[in-house]
Design an enzyme around this catalytic site. Structure first.
Site, PDB file in Angstrom:
ATOM      1  N   TYR A   1      20.626 151.449 -59.958  1.00  0.00           N
ATOM      2  CA  TYR A   1      21.328 152.089 -58.648  1.00  0.00           C
ATOM      3  C   TYR A   1      22.366 152.996 -59.514  1.00  0.00           C
ATOM      4  CZ  TYR A   1      19.968 149.744 -54.602  1.00  0.00           C
ATOM      5  OH  TYR A   1      19.273 149.305 -53.363  1.00  0.00           O
TER       6      TYR A   1
ATOM      7  N   ASP B   1       7.237 140.475 -58.479  1.00  0.00           N
ATOM      8  CA  ASP B   1       5.851 140.460 -57.388  1.00  0.00           C
ATOM      9  C   ASP B   1       5.530 139.189 -56.869  1.00  0.00           C
ATOM     10  OD1 ASP B   1       4.990 140.237 -60.000  1.00  0.00           O
ATOM     11  OD2 ASP B   1       3.555 141.426 -60.034  1.00  0.00           O
TER      12      ASP B   1
ATOM     13  N   ASP C   1      15.907 141.402 -48.167  1.00  0.00           N
ATOM     14  CA  ASP C   1      15.315 142.087 -46.711  1.00  0.00           C
ATOM     15  C   ASP C   1      14.276 141.126 -46.467  1.00  0.00           C
ATOM     16  OD1 ASP C   1      17.516 144.313 -46.497  1.00  0.00           O
ATOM     17  OD2 ASP C   1      15.706 145.536 -45.477  1.00  0.00           O
TER      18      ASP C   1
ATOM     19  N   LYS D   1      10.932 141.489 -64.144  1.00  0.00           N
ATOM     20  CA  LYS D   1       9.798 142.266 -64.435  1.00  0.00           C
ATOM     21  C   LYS D   1       9.362 142.160 -65.964  1.00  0.00           C
ATOM     22  CE  LYS D   1       5.709 144.013 -62.851  1.00  0.00           C
ATOM     23  NZ  LYS D   1       4.888 143.179 -62.149  1.00  0.00           N
TER      24      LYS D   1
ATOM     25  N   ASP E   1      17.929 143.710 -53.745  1.00  0.00           N
ATOM     26  CA  ASP E   1      17.933 144.738 -52.485  1.00  0.00           C
ATOM     27  C   ASP E   1      16.575 144.425 -51.731  1.00  0.00           C
ATOM     28  OD1 ASP E   1      18.676 146.645 -50.605  1.00  0.00           O
ATOM     29  OD2 ASP E   1      17.202 148.082 -51.354  1.00  0.00           O
TER      30      ASP E   1
HETATM   31  C1  IPM Z   1      22.169 147.014 -49.035  1.00  0.00           C
HETATM   32  C2  IPM Z   1      21.601 148.282 -48.401  1.00  0.00           C
HETATM   33  C3  IPM Z   1      22.411 149.286 -49.525  1.00  0.00           C
HETATM   34  C4  IPM Z   1      21.618 148.910 -50.865  1.00  0.00           C
HETATM   35  C5  IPM Z   1      22.122 150.753 -49.058  1.00  0.00           C
HETATM   36  C6  IPM Z   1      22.705 151.158 -47.708  1.00  0.00           C
HETATM   37  C7  IPM Z   1      22.832 151.657 -50.009  1.00  0.00           C
HETATM   38  O1  IPM Z   1      20.245 148.455 -48.381  1.00  0.00           O
HETATM   39  O2  IPM Z   1      23.325 146.432 -49.021  1.00  0.00           O
HETATM   40  O3  IPM Z   1      21.075 146.120 -49.235  1.00  0.00           O
HETATM   41  O4  IPM Z   1      20.393 149.592 -51.207  1.00  0.00           O
HETATM   42  O5  IPM Z   1      22.113 148.213 -51.531  1.00  0.00           O
HETATM   43 MN    MN Z   2      19.251 146.600 -48.757  1.00  0.00          MN
END
Ligand code: IPM
Ligand code: MN
Length: 366
Positions: free
Chosen positions: A145, A224, A252, A191, A248
């Protein structure tokens, strides 16, 4: 009775559903403050798309200064289709990344819990997911990032995944220390079969473990494989320690377990001011309708209260969330067939009433 403390909270509502969920959560937190003898002094500032439109910057200087001087920062969400064509460094997301870097909050804690009342809302089988309690510890201010060079030309672009020993050591420390307060197991995700940066990651995590946390169980997974194992056997995981990008993605994935992204909170910590925000995005499709689930923001508020040392208020807020879900209150994201959903503000009011009942039980006992 202690004298009343006042905390300076900077609220950055951001875009989409951000304003609605932060407002709802702060109302509940302020009510709990009155019951517990502290005050939250809340000042709002702009970030993300809202800041871009008003000032031309997604993280304007006045927001930066306000955050530096706060006791805690509470954020909603950033982004939306209006800004999809804005150049990279001026996208709403760039404001959030700049805020994280500005505060130096390198440790992002994302607890994923599946409340008993919601096991049937999960895309996984209820018996497979019931009892899941994972804490994702995501490195937040380094990795791909932020690595340089990061550049784009007409027909070529590149980013750099980079970690220093120091950056890995300090996030590993947080993960092992958290594990000691929970199930005493850390799974480090990398990884290392392909990436040099992951080989360093694995070596450093192994060394921190051997030197300082031999009492905690440690294993390593490739990212993975980790994604697959997490779906197949979610209850086997305790703390997942990983880098910015992998965290990240995995967070999710794990966020789907309780059946809605609208439930998961996060705390981002460094050595000074902490940042507290729901994991979900700005959900522009449902913005302004008072239908978003405020629970992720409420639970982020509980993490904020814990960080301030207000653990009674934090515990009662968590209790309020569980009790409201147990009683069957559901926003639209979780509503069961045929049952009318409650609104954002109604859900928050239910949580507040269960939370304050717990603090003042005499009021509800005849
Ligand atoms: C998160 C979001 C952010 C990230 C984005 C909005 C920059 O997806 O907080 O997980 O990738 O960190
Ligand atoms: Mn995210």
């Amino acid at each position: 009775m202690r004298t009343s403390t006042t905390y300076q909270i900077i609220c950055l509502p951001g875009d989409g559903i951000g304003p609605a969920v932060t407002r709802a959560a702060l109302d509940v937190m302020q009510e709990l403050g009155r019951a517990c003898g502290f005050r939250l002094d809340v000042d709002e500032h702009r970030i993300g798309g809202a800041a871009l439109d008003a000032t031309g910057s997604p993280f304007p200087a006045e927001t930066q200064t306000a955050c530096t001087n706060a006791d805690a920062v509470f954020l909603g969400a950033v982004g939306g289709p209006e800004w999809d064509d804005t150049p990279g460094d001026r996208r709403p997301e760039a404001g959030l990344l700049a805020l994280r870097k500005h505060l130096g909050v390198y440790a992002n804690l994302r607890p994923v819990v599946v409340p008993e009342a919601l096991a049937d809302a999960s895309p996984l089988r209820p018996e497979q997911v019931a009892g899941t309690g994972v804490l994702i510890v995501r490195e937040l201010t380094g990795g791909i990032y932020f690595g340089t060079p990061a550049e784009r030309a007409a027909s070529e672009a590149r980013n750099t995944m980079r970690y220093t020993r120091h950056e890995i050591e300090r996030i590993a420390d947080i993960a092992f220390a958290q594990a000691r307060q929970r199930g005493s197991r850390v799974t480090s995700v990398d990884k290392a079969n392909v990436l040099e940066v992951s080989q360093l990651w694995r070596d450093v995590v192994t060394a921190v473990h051997a030197d300082e946390y031999p009492d905690v169980a440690l294993d390593h997974l490739y990212v993975d494989n980790a994604a697959m194992q997490l779906v197949q056997r979610p209850t086997d995981f305790d703390v997942i320690l990983t880098s910015n990008l992998f965290g990240d993605i995995l967070s999710d994935l794990a966020a789907t377990f309780p059946g809605s992204l609208g439930l998961l909170p996060s705390a981002s910590l460094g050595s000074d001011v902490g940042l507290f925000e729901p994991v979900h995005g700005s959900a522009p499709d449902i913005a302004g309708q008072n239908v978003a689930n405020p629970i992720a923001a409420l639970l982020s508020g509980a993490m904020l209260l814990d960080a301030l040392g207000e653990s009674d208020a934090a515990a009662s807020l968590r209790h309020g969330v569980d009790a409201a879900l147990d009683a069957g209150h559901r926003t639209a994201d979780l509503a069961r067939n045929g049952e009318p959903p409650v609104s954002t503000t109604e859900m928050a009011a239910h949580v507040a009433s269960y939370a304050t009942d717990k603090l003042t039980p005499s009021a509800s006992v005849p």
